[in-house]
Design an enzyme around this catalytic site. Structure first.
Site, short mmCIF file in Angstrom:
data_model
loop_
_atom_site.label_atom_id
_atom_site.label_comp_id
_atom_site.label_asym_id
_atom_site.label_seq_id
_atom_site.Cartn_x
_atom_site.Cartn_y
_atom_site.Cartn_z
N ARG A 120 -2.82 3.58 8.74
CA ARG A 120 -3.17 2.38 7.98
C ARG A 120 -2.02 1.39 7.96
NH1 ARG A 120 -4.61 4.85 2.21
NH2 ARG A 120 -5.95 3.00 2.08
N ARG B 60 0.87 -46.71 -16.33
CA ARG B 60 0.73 -47.77 -15.33
C ARG B 60 0.11 -48.96 -16.03
NH1 ARG B 60 -1.13 -43.08 -12.50
NH2 ARG B 60 -0.02 -42.74 -10.54
N GLY C 48 -8.22 -6.41 4.91
CA GLY C 48 -9.05 -6.45 6.10
C GLY C 48 -8.45 -7.19 7.28
N LYS D 143 0.84 -1.20 0.00
CA LYS D 143 0.00 0.00 0.00
C LYS D 143 0.87 1.24 0.00
CE LYS D 143 -3.65 -0.28 2.68
NZ LYS D 143 -4.23 -0.40 4.04
N ARG E 259 5.90 -48.21 -17.19
CA ARG E 259 6.32 -48.89 -15.96
C ARG E 259 5.86 -50.34 -15.97
NH1 ARG E 259 3.97 -46.95 -10.30
NH2 ARG E 259 2.11 -47.94 -11.14
N MET F 246 -5.75 -6.30 9.12
CA MET F 246 -5.26 -5.45 10.20
C MET F 246 -6.11 -4.19 10.27
SD MET F 246 -1.22 -6.17 9.92
CE MET F 246 -1.15 -5.87 8.20
N CYS G 215 7.15 -38.46 -11.82
CA CYS G 215 5.84 -38.90 -12.29
C CYS G 215 4.85 -39.06 -11.15
CB CYS G 215 5.98 -40.20 -13.07
SG CYS G 215 6.64 -41.53 -12.06
N TYR H 255 11.88 -33.02 -16.91
CA TYR H 255 10.44 -32.89 -17.12
C TYR H 255 9.66 -33.23 -15.85
CZ TYR H 255 10.19 -37.98 -17.38
OH TYR H 255 10.26 -39.32 -17.07
N ARG I 105 -3.78 -1.42 -6.16
CA ARG I 105 -3.02 -2.69 -6.14
C ARG I 105 -3.48 -3.55 -7.30
NH1 ARG I 105 -6.06 -4.32 -0.73
NH2 ARG I 105 -8.14 -4.54 -1.58
N GLY J 39 9.30 -41.38 -8.28
CA GLY J 39 7.95 -41.79 -7.91
C GLY J 39 7.69 -41.17 -6.55
N HIS K 152 -7.97 -43.23 -3.96
CA HIS K 152 -8.09 -43.76 -5.32
C HIS K 152 -9.09 -42.96 -6.14
CE1 HIS K 152 -9.84 -46.55 -8.36
NE2 HIS K 152 -8.56 -46.78 -8.58
N SER L 88 13.01 -41.72 -12.87
CA SER L 88 11.78 -40.96 -12.72
C SER L 88 11.40 -41.06 -11.26
CB SER L 88 10.68 -41.55 -13.60
OG SER L 88 9.49 -40.85 -13.37
P1 ADP Z 1 -7.85 -1.92 4.12
O1 ADP Z 1 -6.47 -2.38 3.85
O2 ADP Z 1 -8.60 -2.79 5.06
O3 ADP Z 1 -8.59 -1.58 2.86
P2 ADP Z 1 -7.29 0.87 4.40
O4 ADP Z 1 -6.06 1.30 5.09
O5 ADP Z 1 -7.24 0.89 2.92
O6 ADP Z 1 -7.69 -0.54 4.94
O7 ADP Z 1 -8.44 1.82 4.93
C1 ADP Z 1 -9.76 1.48 5.25
C2 ADP Z 1 -10.71 2.46 4.62
O8 ADP Z 1 -10.43 3.78 5.03
C3 ADP Z 1 -10.61 2.45 3.12
O9 ADP Z 1 -11.88 2.48 2.58
C4 ADP Z 1 -9.85 3.70 2.79
O10 ADP Z 1 -10.20 4.24 1.56
C5 ADP Z 1 -10.27 4.63 3.94
N1 ADP Z 1 -9.21 5.59 4.20
C6 ADP Z 1 -7.95 5.30 4.56
N2 ADP Z 1 -7.20 6.42 4.68
C7 ADP Z 1 -8.03 7.45 4.39
C8 ADP Z 1 -7.83 8.87 4.33
N3 ADP Z 1 -6.64 9.41 4.55
N4 ADP Z 1 -8.89 9.59 4.00
C9 ADP Z 1 -10.07 9.05 3.75
N5 ADP Z 1 -10.33 7.73 3.80
C10 ADP Z 1 -9.31 6.93 4.11
MG MG Z 2 -7.88 -0.52 1.48
MG MG Z 3 5.20 -46.44 -6.72
#
Ligand code: ADP
Ligand code: MG
Ligand code: MG
Length: 946
Positions: free
Chosen positions: A119, A615, A128, A49, A671, A130, A884, A904, A371, A819, A493, A817
């Site tokens: 963040r 086989r 989601g 991020k 084999r 952390m 194999c 292979y 991302r 096994g 099997h 080979s």
């Molecule tokens: P996650 O990795 O769980 O998506 P984020 O760090 O991206 O967590 O943030 C959670 C939410 O908060 C996201 O929807 C993001 O767009 C929003 N958010 C994060 N930083 C800001 C910011 N500086 N201003 C406005 N919204 C934010």
């Molecule tokens: Mg996010």
């Molecule tokens: Mg065998």
């Protein structure tokens, strides 16, 4: 996973050890107009991020400014027992000062307060996993400023109480103690609502919210004995610690285990100026993909909400609108135009589909994250095809970023969508077993292979339901649309055959009870009889009562059935493009495990370059052959055996003939007979009596012979080359069948490349004895047919002793080979078929991470493979090395086999596309790709030697 330390990382680690102050270590990286210290390549240090926020700033995209605290700080934090390294806070203060200057706002300012989000963000995204803290910097003073800035006191106080709640929970640990407790903050909220007789949160007035803030603070004080920190810098310190702390929370740890993310990576912390999507109808927030992640179509794909903050879109509180509709919005419409531009810019810069977050504050667009987007297999092939052709994606990235396993999705027949939804609604889902053979199948319940065959012959679709399957069920399994077993795991099997044949299979559905006598299948209150409809989904493991319509995958229609022309299938064209591209990168050859001409043809259609394992025992189960086979086994002397073998010879010869013709000159590794003989004999009285009648011998003698052949440990018993050594006439017959078949097809101008493989060799002398027989028969056949047949003799390495003495064995063996199924069993002393009872617990306790029968145990079995390769090559430098076992189709294992330099891998026909892609991806990663400069010369030679 070994992580390559960059020179600066190394330095910083040693520095931080050397001196506590360590001024030269940069721990925060600023991003904004003032300066932008990082870039998109710095994922390891800044997290995914963070790196992309820096990258977007560098691209000139509108990103709220901020700074990133490096992942190394997280590592330092844990190394010193959850303490911040010296100097971190001072450095953060300097970064905050810069942020204040750039935004013209100040922490704690009564007029123009700076609010930030804090963040997390590790190298690979952990969505989601952390916690993120928004609106940090709010306190009793700044909340008033926010009120006047927005002219909306309710909004300001709601932000404040949310912030305290979030902060109290995540940073100060005010959380419920037991699962059944109420959330402490919720309880306070509910209390207030009761007192004021208010039902909905949204009906709370500003005064109520002010009261709530006071009560929340009291709650925090009561729980923790500490005050809620009013001072923004103190708030920030707490939040940074909490983000680092969340790296070790249960969710995050579980996620890392699942996706193999090492603990050492750590998370970065991004501190970023807040922007508000919830300032009114001129504001909003959304998430979008630059292309459709389900179909791969080049359309803008996303959702947004007017007057909302970050999480609201995904939380599903309000129904978001399609992003395109933004264009028509009279107020924020102009921001959409900008968003369209951003969409194109992002793809161009990142060379892949982007999944991004944006917020509009008072008509102005801000980018908050981007991302590479996760996608289905269909979307993957289409996007890779399109973007490579558009010049947006590099071919290396197209292949290097593939998820080979997902290719299976493209081969599966599928449940008709509406029919599936209907079945679910009607409550017809019975249970979930192991998803053992991907795809969907529907048909009538049958309990025996014979019945399955019979009904299939009459055009009925059947699902073969068995407690377990054995080789005797093969015919029925072939005839059935799908297979359901109530016992057995991924390598049972049933599952093995299902994968080899590309059959739909749900295995080990333990909640189902099958009664063969009554002819019923029961699950809970539902009982199905033979002839009732049933549907299974081998992709998910779901079992349904009743029929659900299916459709064949287009790929199969083009490649196997030939019912669809390549030009008429878009999916096929995308797939074909990717596969051909992959082939330009891979070093490993791809062969197939196939026992019939049909399997060979299928595998070749999918791109197999030969057979890695045929086989031969499977061939003895069809029709009358099993009788001749049994006659051979029951014979009292060599003469009797030879007589029976003479009957088997023409069958085997024609089998091999068919296989050689289907191969059209590609190599075939065959084999010799491997399983213990008793597997071919009938075990119950009735079948024994029937056989006695057929062979015109007394039933008791059959019973006696079966008892004689009984073994306590068949897996370690009279099998493999031990059979051929005990009864060399069996080897002789098989060799004759192979060479005569080769001579026959060669006469028709079809080339052959024969590799005769002796199984289960532990001693060089075992192989020597078998090879003598094979050479003798080859000479005889060549003399008799006046044909020269090119062939090699080699062995399967599947016993540790064989691997360790590979240098000796290689004097005789022209190829090895691996096994790896038996090698895993014998190296671990663990029976594959019995491991189901303890393996799950072993995985839970992390004694073993992955099922060693599905993904190679690199640390143990892998060492045997590596050793055998080295020792084999020492004796015979050009020895051909392949694998194999089941692992030949497993992407992680393929990467290992690529690394040790095998020529292979061989896998079941329907896994060939997976293996092609996995081999290509691994070659790009390992730098062994012949197509990339800088590939190791040794690896290239290996490719040539193939
Ligand atoms: P996650 O990795 O769980 O998506 P984020 O760090 O991206 O967590 O943030 C959670 C939410 O908060 C996201 O929807 C993001 O767009 C929003 N958010 C994060 N930083 C800001 C910011 N500086 N201003 C406005 N919204 C934010
Ligand atoms: Mg996010
Ligand atoms: Mg065998």
């Amino acid at each position: 996973m070994p992580t390559v330390l960059s020179p600066r990382t190394k330095k910083s680690v040693s520095k931080s050890k050397a001196s506590a102050s360590s001024k030269s270590v940069q721990r925060t990286y600023y991003f904004g107009k003032a300066k932008c210290e990082g870039d998109g390549t710095m994922r390891a240090l800044l997290g995914g991020k963070g790196a992309n926020l820096h990258a977007m700033v560098k691209m000139g995209l509108p990103v709220p400014p901020g700074f990133t605290i490096t992942t190394e700080v997280c590592t330092e934090y844990y190394a010193s027992g959850r303490k911040f390294p010296n100097g971190l806070i001072a450095e953060a203060e300097r970064a905050v000062a810069m942020l204040e200057k750039e935004t013209g706002k100040r922490f704690g300012d009564a007029k123009s307060p700076l609010l930030v989000s804090v963040r997390s963000g590790s190298r690979d995204s952990m969505p989601g996993m952390m916690d993120t803290i928004l609106n940090l910097g709010l306190n009793d003073k700044t909340v008033e400023a926010l009120t006047s800035a927005t002219g909306n006191p309710r909004f300001a106080w709601d932000c404040y109480r949310r912030f305290i709640q979030m902060y109290g929970d995540v940073v100060m640990g005010v959380q419920k103690k037991h699962e059944n407790d109420h959330e402490p903050f919720e309880e306070v909220m509910d209390g207030l609502k009761r007192e004021t007789k208010i039902k909905e949160d949204t009906d709370l007035t500003v005064d109520h919210l002010k009261e709530l803030v006071a009560r929340y603070k009291l709650l925090i004080k009561k729980w923790t004995g500490r005050e809620f920190p009013n001072e923004p810098m103190k708030q920030l310190e707490g939040a940074i610690g909490a983000v680092f702390g969340s790296w070790m929370n249960e969710r995050a740890i579980l996620y890392r285990q699942k996706y193999r993310i090492p603990d050492e990576w750590g998370t970065a912390v991004n501190v970023q100026a807040m922007v508000f999507g919830n300032m009114g109808d001129d504001s909003g927030t959304g998430v979008a993909f630059t292309r459709d992640p389900a179909t791969g179509e080049n359309v803008f794909y996303g959702e947004y909400l007017v007057n909302a903050q970050g999480e609201d879109v995904v939380a599903g509180v309000r129904t978001p609108k399609r992003v395109q509709e933004m264009a028509k919005d009279p107020i924020i419409g102009p921001a959409y135009k900008e968003l369209e531009k951003v969409r194109a810019t992002l793809e161009k810069r990142f060379g892949d589909v982007q999944d991004f977050e944006f917020t509009i504050e008072r008509k102005k667009l801000y980018m908050l994250q981007t991302r590479n987007g996760k996608r289905t297999a269909l979307a993957y092939v289409r996007i890779a095809h399109d973007m490579v052709k558009e010049g947006l994606m590099t071919p290396e990235h197209a292949i290097g970023s593939a998820d080979p396993e997902a290719m299976n999705q493209l081969l599966q027949p599928v449940f008709d969508r509406t029919a599936y939804e209907k079945a679910r609604k009607e409550g017809r889902l019975l249970t979930k077993g192991l998803a053992a053979g991907p795809g969907a199948a529907t048909g009538i319940v049958v309990f025996s292979a014979t019945k399955a065959e019979q009904l299939a012959r009459h055009g009925k679709q059947v699902v073969l339901c068995r407690i377990e399957t054995s080789p005797e069920d093969l015919r029925g399994m072939i005839a059935a649309e799908g297979i359901l077993t109530t016992r057995g795991g991924v390598s049972s099997h049933a599952a093995l055959v299902a994968r080899q044949m590309g059959k739909v299979c749900v295995a080990g559905a333990g909640e189902i009870f099958i009664d063969y006598h009554k002819g019923t299948l029961t699950c809970g209150k539902v009982t199905l009889k033979e002839g009732d409809a049933i549907s299974v989904n081998g992709t998910t493991g779901e079992v349904f009562a009743g029929a659900i319509g299916t459709a064949d995958s287009e790929l199969k229609q083009v490649l196997i059935a030939g019912t669809l022309k390549p030009k008429d299938s878009q999916v096929f064209r995308y797939y074909d493009f990717i596969m051909k591209l992959a082939d330009t990168y891979r070093r490993l050859g791809i062969r197939t495990n196939a026992d019939t001409p049909e399997q060979v043809r299928n595998a070749i259609a999918f791109g197999a370059e030969g057979i890695g394992l045929t086989r031969t025992e499977h061939m003895f189960f069809e029709g009358d052959r099993i009788d001749a086979m049994r006659e051979m086994i029951l014979a009292r002397d060599e003469a009797g055996r030879r007589a029976a073998l003479a009957k088997l010879l023409p069958y085997q010869r024609s089998d091999f003939e068919g296989i050689f013709r289907a191969l059209e000159g590609k190599p075939a590794c065959i084999r010799l007979l491997d399983p213990p003989l008793h597997e071919f004999l009938p075990h119950d009285d009735k079948a024994q009596q029937a056989l006695a009648k057929k062979l015109k011998v007394p039933a008791v003698s059959i019973k006696k012979r079966v008892e004689e052949l009984h073994e306590f440990n068949p897996m370690l018993g009279f099998r493999g080359c031990r059979l051929g050594i005990g009864y060399s006439e069996v080897t002789e017959m098989q060799a004759r069948a192979i060479f005569e078949a080769a001579a026959l097809v060669q006469k028709d101008g079809v080339k052959t490349k024969v590799e005769v493989m002796v199984p289960l060799v532990a001693f060089k002398r075992e192989l020597d004895l078998q090879v003598q027989v094979i050479h003798r028969v080859a000479e005889e056949v060549m003399k008799a047919t006046k044909q020269k047949i090119a062939y090699q003799v080699g062995t399967m390495i599947e016993i540790p002793r064989g691997a360790l003495t590979a240098n000796e064995i290689a004097h005789t063996a022209e190829f090895f080979s691996f096994g790896t199924n038996d090698l895993t069993q014998t190296a671990l002393g663990m029976s594959r078929d019995d491991s189901g009872s303890f393996l799950p617990r072993y995985q839970e306790l992390e004694i073993i991470r992955d099922n060693p029968f599905a993904s190679i145990d690199v640390g143990g079995v892998g060492q045997l493979v590596r050793t055998a390769c080295e020792r084999g090559r020492a004796t015979r430098p050009d020895i051909k090395l392949g694998i194999c076992g089941e692992h030949g189709g497993d992407p992680a294992s393929i990467a290992f086999f690529d690394e040790v330099g095998l020529a292979y891998v061989s896998c079941s026909p329907f896994r060939v596309p997976v293996a092609r892609l996995a081999a290509a991806r691994s070659a790009i990663k390992n730098g062994t790709s012949p197509a990339l400069k800088g590939a190791k010369p040794a690896a290239r030679a290996g490719a040539k030697a193939k």
